[in-house]
Design a protein around this motif. Structure first.
Motif, mmCIF file in Angstrom:
data_model
loop_
_atom_site.group_PDB
_atom_site.id
_atom_site.type_symbol
_atom_site.label_atom_id
_atom_site.label_comp_id
_atom_site.label_asym_id
_atom_site.label_seq_id
_atom_site.Cartn_x
_atom_site.Cartn_y
_atom_site.Cartn_z
ATOM 1 N N LEU A 5 0.807 -1.214 0.000
ATOM 2 C CA LEU A 5 0.000 0.000 0.000
ATOM 3 C C LEU A 5 0.843 1.269 0.000
ATOM 4 C CD1 LEU A 5 -2.889 -1.012 2.412
ATOM 5 C CD2 LEU A 5 -2.871 -0.964 -0.080
ATOM 6 N N TYR A 24 -8.600 -6.820 -12.717
ATOM 7 C CA TYR A 24 -10.048 -6.607 -12.772
ATOM 8 C C TYR A 24 -10.570 -6.911 -14.184
ATOM 9 C CZ TYR A 24 -14.469 -4.195 -13.266
ATOM 10 O OH TYR A 24 -15.775 -3.891 -13.573
ATOM 11 N N GLU A 31 -15.015 -6.025 -8.715
ATOM 12 C CA GLU A 31 -15.049 -4.568 -8.869
ATOM 13 C C GLU A 31 -14.852 -3.897 -7.509
ATOM 14 O OE1 GLU A 31 -18.273 -1.259 -10.319
ATOM 15 O OE2 GLU A 31 -18.141 -3.137 -11.443
ATOM 16 N N ARG A 32 -15.482 -4.420 -6.493
ATOM 17 C CA ARG A 32 -15.367 -3.862 -5.140
ATOM 18 C C ARG A 32 -13.924 -3.917 -4.656
ATOM 19 N NH1 ARG A 32 -17.978 -0.283 -2.759
ATOM 20 N NH2 ARG A 32 -15.938 0.458 -2.944
ATOM 21 N N GLU A 33 -13.251 -5.036 -4.915
ATOM 22 C CA GLU A 33 -11.859 -5.178 -4.492
ATOM 23 C C GLU A 33 -10.967 -4.184 -5.232
ATOM 24 O OE1 GLU A 33 -8.489 -8.671 -3.856
ATOM 25 O OE2 GLU A 33 -10.392 -9.183 -4.799
ATOM 26 N N ILE A 35 -11.852 -1.267 -6.503
ATOM 27 C CA ILE A 35 -12.163 0.069 -5.983
ATOM 28 C C ILE A 35 -11.489 0.285 -4.632
ATOM 29 C CG2 ILE A 35 -14.044 1.503 -5.069
ATOM 30 C CD1 ILE A 35 -15.791 0.299 -7.365
ATOM 31 N N ASP A 36 -11.583 -0.697 -3.749
ATOM 32 C CA ASP A 36 -10.960 -0.586 -2.425
ATOM 33 C C ASP A 36 -9.447 -0.431 -2.525
ATOM 34 O OD1 ASP A 36 -13.438 -0.780 -1.231
ATOM 35 O OD2 ASP A 36 -13.222 -2.913 -0.716
ATOM 36 N N LEU A 37 -8.826 -1.214 -3.395
ATOM 37 C CA LEU A 37 -7.369 -1.140 -3.549
ATOM 38 C C LEU A 37 -6.930 0.211 -4.103
ATOM 39 C CD1 LEU A 37 -6.627 -4.725 -4.910
ATOM 40 C CD2 LEU A 37 -5.924 -3.794 -2.696
ATOM 41 N N HIS A 39 -8.547 3.073 -3.831
ATOM 42 C CA HIS A 39 -8.751 4.053 -2.753
ATOM 43 C C HIS A 39 -7.608 4.006 -1.753
ATOM 44 C CE1 HIS A 39 -12.663 5.930 -3.361
ATOM 45 N NE2 HIS A 39 -13.135 4.764 -3.787
ATOM 46 N N LYS A 40 -7.216 2.801 -1.344
ATOM 47 C CA LYS A 40 -6.126 2.655 -0.368
ATOM 48 C C LYS A 40 -4.808 3.163 -0.937
ATOM 49 C CE LYS A 40 -8.175 -1.280 2.000
ATOM 50 N NZ LYS A 40 -8.114 -2.742 2.192
ATOM 51 N N SER A 43 -4.925 7.022 -0.987
ATOM 52 C CA SER A 43 -4.834 7.657 0.333
ATOM 53 C C SER A 43 -3.427 7.542 0.924
ATOM 54 C CB SER A 43 -5.878 7.091 1.295
ATOM 55 O OG SER A 43 -5.633 5.731 1.550
ATOM 56 N N ILE A 74 -13.139 6.154 -10.095
ATOM 57 C CA ILE A 74 -13.092 5.612 -8.732
ATOM 58 C C ILE A 74 -12.834 6.713 -7.722
ATOM 59 C CG2 ILE A 74 -11.766 4.126 -7.166
ATOM 60 C CD1 ILE A 74 -11.337 2.256 -9.595
#
Length: 82
Positions: A5, A24, A31-33, A35-37, A39-40, A43, A74
């Motif tokens: 990360l 993906y 898709e959720r995974e 998006i989460d990755l 975002h992380k 950040s 995203i």
């Protein structure tokens, strides 16, 4: 999917973004995974992602237009990056 990360360089960040989006597109992660990755990654590496309101040059060159369009969608709810 295992990723670091905290990326060392912009080139490493671009490689990681490419691999996440490619996984993906190959239907290997949800898709959720994805998006989460993204975002992380954003950040934890915001300075390597964006400079003066735009994606860094290295990111633009390494990721390309299509992948950055996905990233922009995203991140749109976090920041308005274009």
């Amino acid at each position: 999917m295992d990723i670091k990360l905290f990326q060392k360089t912009q080139r490493d960040l671009a490689t990681t973004v490419n691999s996440i989006i490619d996984e993906y597109w190959k239907d290997k992660i949800s898709e959720r995974e994805m998006i989460d990755l993204i975002h992380k990654l954003y950040s934890n590496n915001e300075i390597k992602f964006v400079k003066e309101g735009k994606y860094t040059t290295v990111l633009q060159q390494q990721c390309g237009k299509r992948r950055l369009e996905v990233v922009s969608k995203i991140l749109n709810d976090i920041n308005s990056i274009k």
